[in-house]
Motif scaffolding. Structure first.
Motif, PDB file in Angstrom:
ATOM      1  N   ALA A   1       0.927  -0.959   0.039  1.00  0.00           N
ATOM      2  CA  ALA A   1       0.136   0.140  -0.224  1.00  0.00           C
ATOM      3  C   ALA A   1       1.015   1.115  -0.164  1.00  0.00           C
ATOM      4  CB  ALA A   1      -1.005   0.279   1.360  1.00  0.00           C
ATOM      5  N   LEU A   2       1.679   0.717   1.120  1.00  0.00           N
ATOM      6  CA  LEU A   2       2.575   2.712   0.676  1.00  0.00           C
ATOM      7  C   LEU A   2       3.630   2.577  -0.362  1.00  0.00           C
ATOM      8  CD1 LEU A   2       4.712   3.810   3.585  1.00  0.00           C
ATOM      9  CD2 LEU A   2       5.854   2.972   1.919  1.00  0.00           C
ATOM     10  N   LEU A   3       3.556   1.286  -1.419  1.00  0.00           N
ATOM     11  CA  LEU A   3       4.791   1.279  -2.165  1.00  0.00           C
ATOM     12  C   LEU A   3       3.698   2.755  -3.439  1.00  0.00           C
ATOM     13  CD1 LEU A   3       7.034  -1.642  -2.045  1.00  0.00           C
ATOM     14  CD2 LEU A   3       8.003   0.283  -2.320  1.00  0.00           C
ATOM     15  N   LYS A   4       2.502   1.293  -3.651  1.00  0.00           N
ATOM     16  CA  LYS A   4       1.756   2.463  -4.300  1.00  0.00           C
ATOM     17  C   LYS A   4       1.489   3.755  -4.749  1.00  0.00           C
ATOM     18  CE  LYS A   4      -1.486  -0.482  -6.372  1.00  0.00           C
ATOM     19  NZ  LYS A   4      -0.843  -1.263  -7.591  1.00  0.00           N
ATOM     20  N   TYR A   5       1.110   4.308  -3.183  1.00  0.00           N
ATOM     21  CA  TYR A   5       0.722   5.272  -2.898  1.00  0.00           C
ATOM     22  C   TYR A   5       1.949   6.318  -2.935  1.00  0.00           C
ATOM     23  CZ  TYR A   5       0.048   9.638  -0.616  1.00  0.00           C
ATOM     24  OH  TYR A   5      -0.220  11.389  -0.877  1.00  0.00           O
ATOM     25  N   GLN A   6       3.519   5.603  -2.785  1.00  0.00           N
ATOM     26  CA  GLN A   6       4.901   6.299  -3.256  1.00  0.00           C
ATOM     27  C   GLN A   6       4.654   6.442  -4.956  1.00  0.00           C
ATOM     28  OE1 GLN A   6       7.719   8.049  -1.311  1.00  0.00           O
ATOM     29  NE2 GLN A   6       6.503   8.665  -0.046  1.00  0.00           N
ATOM     30  N   ASN A   7       4.299   5.356  -5.203  1.00  0.00           N
ATOM     31  CA  ASN A   7       4.702   5.625  -6.876  1.00  0.00           C
ATOM     32  C   ASN A   7       4.178   6.773  -7.314  1.00  0.00           C
ATOM     33  OD1 ASN A   7       5.374   5.014  -9.501  1.00  0.00           O
ATOM     34  ND2 ASN A   7       3.581   3.356  -9.040  1.00  0.00           N
ATOM     35  N   GLN A   8       2.484   6.796  -7.567  1.00  0.00           N
ATOM     36  CA  GLN A   8       1.375   7.906  -8.015  1.00  0.00           C
ATOM     37  C   GLN A   8       2.152   9.197  -7.027  1.00  0.00           C
ATOM     38  OE1 GLN A   8      -2.852   8.106  -5.833  1.00  0.00           O
ATOM     39  NE2 GLN A   8      -3.146   7.355  -8.488  1.00  0.00           N
ATOM     40  N   ALA A   9       2.229   9.131  -5.886  1.00  0.00           N
ATOM     41  CA  ALA A   9       2.455  10.632  -5.362  1.00  0.00           C
ATOM     42  C   ALA A   9       3.439  11.188  -5.659  1.00  0.00           C
ATOM     43  CB  ALA A   9       2.168  10.376  -3.728  1.00  0.00           C
ATOM     44  N   ARG A  10       4.854  10.747  -6.080  1.00  0.00           N
ATOM     45  CA  ARG A  10       6.168  11.348  -6.333  1.00  0.00           C
ATOM     46  C   ARG A  10       5.856  11.705  -7.859  1.00  0.00           C
ATOM     47  NH1 ARG A  10      10.207  12.027  -3.356  1.00  0.00           N
ATOM     48  NH2 ARG A  10      10.179  10.068  -0.938  1.00  0.00           N
ATOM     49  N   ALA A  11       4.983  11.174  -8.768  1.00  0.00           N
ATOM     50  CA  ALA A  11       5.568  11.358  -9.724  1.00  0.00           C
ATOM     51  C   ALA A  11       3.544  12.313  -9.726  1.00  0.00           C
ATOM     52  CB  ALA A  11       4.636  10.397 -11.358  1.00  0.00           C
ATOM     53  N   TYR A  12       2.281  12.611  -9.244  1.00  0.00           N
ATOM     54  CA  TYR A  12       1.494  13.630  -9.669  1.00  0.00           C
ATOM     55  C   TYR A  12       2.478  14.831  -8.330  1.00  0.00           C
ATOM     56  CZ  TYR A  12      -1.462  10.078 -11.139  1.00  0.00           C
ATOM     57  OH  TYR A  12      -2.049   9.957 -12.588  1.00  0.00           O
ATOM     58  N   ASN A  13       2.814  14.698  -7.954  1.00  0.00           N
ATOM     59  CA  ASN A  13       3.528  15.627  -6.676  1.00  0.00           C
ATOM     60  C   ASN A  13       4.486  16.508  -8.235  1.00  0.00           C
ATOM     61  OD1 ASN A  13       2.955  15.872  -4.504  1.00  0.00           O
ATOM     62  ND2 ASN A  13       4.633  15.582  -3.231  1.00  0.00           N
ATOM     63  N   PHE A  14       5.171  15.797  -8.839  1.00  0.00           N
ATOM     64  CA  PHE A  14       5.749  16.992 -10.267  1.00  0.00           C
ATOM     65  C   PHE A  14       4.924  17.020 -11.304  1.00  0.00           C
ATOM     66  CE2 PHE A  14       7.801  17.193 -13.822  1.00  0.00           C
ATOM     67  CZ  PHE A  14       8.627  18.749 -13.749  1.00  0.00           C
ATOM     68  N   LEU A  15       4.067  16.728 -11.350  1.00  0.00           N
ATOM     69  CA  LEU A  15       3.154  17.356 -12.602  1.00  0.00           C
ATOM     70  C   LEU A  15       2.387  18.529 -11.881  1.00  0.00           C
ATOM     71  CD1 LEU A  15       1.420  13.844 -13.914  1.00  0.00           C
ATOM     72  CD2 LEU A  15       3.203  15.860 -14.664  1.00  0.00           C
ATOM     73  N   MET A  16       1.834  18.462 -10.215  1.00  0.00           N
ATOM     74  CA  MET A  16       1.476  19.264 -10.127  1.00  0.00           C
ATOM     75  C   MET A  16       2.333  20.398  -9.824  1.00  0.00           C
ATOM     76  SD  MET A  16      -1.634  18.907  -8.723  1.00  0.00           S
ATOM     77  CE  MET A  16      -3.107  17.661  -7.819  1.00  0.00           C
ATOM     78  N   TYR A  17       3.259  20.834 -10.357  1.00  0.00           N
ATOM     79  CA  TYR A  17       4.864  21.740  -9.580  1.00  0.00           C
ATOM     80  C   TYR A  17       4.625  22.455 -10.965  1.00  0.00           C
ATOM     81  CZ  TYR A  17       9.243  23.979 -10.155  1.00  0.00           C
ATOM     82  OH  TYR A  17      10.153  24.534 -10.157  1.00  0.00           O
ATOM     83  N   TYR A  18       4.537  20.888 -11.971  1.00  0.00           N
ATOM     84  CA  TYR A  18       4.649  21.640 -13.381  1.00  0.00           C
ATOM     85  C   TYR A  18       3.491  23.169 -13.462  1.00  0.00           C
ATOM     86  CZ  TYR A  18       4.818  21.596 -18.357  1.00  0.00           C
ATOM     87  OH  TYR A  18       4.330  21.537 -20.091  1.00  0.00           O
ATOM     88  N   GLY A  19       2.486  22.175 -13.363  1.00  0.00           N
ATOM     89  CA  GLY A  19       1.491  23.040 -13.598  1.00  0.00           C
ATOM     90  C   GLY A  19       0.537  24.292 -12.689  1.00  0.00           C
ATOM     91  N   ARG A  20       1.553  24.246 -11.553  1.00  0.00           N
ATOM     92  CA  ARG A  20       1.525  25.193 -10.187  1.00  0.00           C
ATOM     93  C   ARG A  20       2.182  26.089 -10.574  1.00  0.00           C
ATOM     94  NH1 ARG A  20       1.902  23.523  -5.666  1.00  0.00           N
ATOM     95  NH2 ARG A  20       0.466  25.484  -4.829  1.00  0.00           N
ATOM     96  N   ILE A  21       3.340  25.782 -10.463  1.00  0.00           N
ATOM     97  CA  ILE A  21       4.231  26.826 -10.360  1.00  0.00           C
ATOM     98  C   ILE A  21       4.794  27.003 -11.512  1.00  0.00           C
ATOM     99  CG2 ILE A  21       6.528  26.620  -9.377  1.00  0.00           C
ATOM    100  CD1 ILE A  21       4.334  27.378  -7.621  1.00  0.00           C
TER     101      ILE A  21
END
Length: 454
Positions: free
Chosen positions: A167-187
């Protein structure tokens, strides 16, 4: 380099009050190393879970732990780290070579480090596409493909990992990628919340307890959803209520509220719709409102840093070492305007802006009214000294070092949680600005204005 093995046991014991106590045990074998301490530190909160004196005659140590969490393993005096999943009932063997540690026969730990590094490698490999090509869909496709590829590996590991690790690995997998996409779009692109680019937030499950291992993604999701409902975020309480409304798990709810306040104080540039809300009186009110929050310690440390680094406050008098190992004391510069550059050799933006800082230092080298102080937070002193001698052979400005300065009192008092960061202090030792622009004409204009006042 000498290679040695550390054996980490995690178990469950009974406290004297008959309540079940979860602790992890560390057994250290006979070793011979120049390093004296090994740290286990919770990744997001920075809380030290355990400190092991490596060369002690005692070889077994016990530290309390509550449930599964993601931690970093570090040796005192090194900038390197390795992620590990800690939890009751887990046994691990750590193999260390020099100042770098990995866990032996721990596929979950190996995978969480792969997720961490592969996200950074994706960013580096496609930097041209990300920053020069105006095609956000292609950027999303790259990171979606990365998530998919890593998911396949996690599935292959299922027979060898626990359900909680999965469960932690699947969350980290998504979160680390989407965190960057958030940074790309927001910043980077500064898209409005209504932009279809952010529609991927529908894929984010905000009810997962694993969110504590990387909470930014959930908070960014809440921000986008709130700004799609209304034009702006009116106040801090508005967003805190959004967290309360959308987070079912009470522990996660409290954690997200505390982490949100901490994050905006420490990294305001990542939270532009919120930045203007965090004035001193609003932070004080938020502290009062969350004083019973079990994670209030996160807010308290950040708020202490905020108030100690505000414009108009007397600058904290820190000590440091020069490259010749002589002592440095900030108070020695009293009577001058002081420009401080907090940086490190491992920080890409710091290295990028260093020539400009050195140009400013060269410009004012013979002006007795001003000192340009470059404060390195490198832990590896030889690396720092070699870099300084190579990049600043003419000794412009003043070069000093505070080992692990971000985690030191220097980092706390000056709110240095991300670098580079630039400060300006007046001749009386009062902070003029703790959030100066990067080295540029704008920075020089601020300096000239203060010099004209002398």
């Amino acid at each position: 380099m000498r290679t040695f093995v550390l054996v980490l046991f995690v178990g469950i014991f009974i406290t004297s009050c008959s309540q079940p106590s979860q602790v992890f045990d560390i057994t250290v074998p006979e070793i011979n190393t120049e390093y004296d301490s090994l740290f286990f530190q919770e990744l997001i909160t920075g809380k030290v879970l355990g400190k092991v004196p490596i060369n002690s005659s005692e070889k077994s140590f016990s530290f309390p732990i509550e449930g599964q969490l993601l931690a970093s393993i570090q040796v005192k005096g090194s900038d390197k780290s390795y992620l590990t999943i800690l939890g009751p009932g887990v046994s691990k063997i750590l193999i260390a070579s020099g100042d770098f540690f990995v866990t032996e026969e721990s596929p979950a730990d190996s995978m969480v480090n792969v997720i961490w590094h592969s996200t950074n490698e994706m960013f580096s490999h496609y930097a041209g596409l990300i920053f020069r090509v105006g095609d956000p869909e292609s950027v999303k496709e790259k990171f979606d493909s990365l998530i998919e590829a890593r998911d396949k590996v996690i599935k292959q590991l299922e027979p060898r990992i626990s359900d909680s690790e999965k469960a932690l690995l699947k969350y980290q997998n998504q979160a680390r990628a989407y965190n960057f996409l958030m940074y790309y779009g927001r910043i980077v692109k500064e898209y409005e919340a209504q932009d279809p680019y952010f529609d991927f937030i529908k894929k984010i499950n905000s009810s997962e307890s694993e969110a504590k291992s990387l909470p930014d993604m959930i908070l960014f999701k809440y921000e986008i959803e709130l700004l799609r409902e209304q034009d702006s975020i009116q106040n801090i309480q508005t967003f805190l209520r959004e967290i309360e409304k959308k987070t079912e798990n009470l522990d996660l709810k409290n954690f997200l509220k505390a982490y949100y306040i901490k994050s905006v104080i420490e990294h305001p540039s990542y939270w532009r719709p919120h930045e203007q809300l965090f004035t001193s009186d609003k932070i004080t009110a938020a502290l009062e409102g969350e004083k019973s929050n079990p994670y209030s310690f996160l807010i308290n440390r950040a708020s202490d840093s905020f108030f100690s680094s505000m414009a108009g406050v007397e600058a904290f008098n820190f000590k440091a070492k020069k490259s010749d190992n002589s002592d440095f004391d900030l108070s020695d510069l009293k009577g001058k305007v002081i420009l401080i550059d907090a940086w490190a050799t491992w920080c890409g933006p710091c290295v990028k802006h260093r020539p400009n800082i050195l140009d400013i230092a060269a410009k004012y080298q013979n002006d007795p009214r001003i000192a340009v102080l470059m404060v390195s937070v490198d832990s590896e002193l030889d690396r720092w000294k070699n870099f300084v001698s190579r990049t600043n052979p003419q000794n412009f400005g003043i070069e000093v070092n505070i080992p692990s300065g971000i985690n030191d009192i220097f980092g706390d008092k000056y709110l240095v949680k991300a670098i580079p960061k630039y400060f300006l202090i007046d001749p009386k030792g009062i902070i003029i600005s703790s959030d100066m622009p990067e080295p540029s004409l704008g920075m020089e204009t601020m300096i000239e204005y203060e010099l004209e006042k002398m």
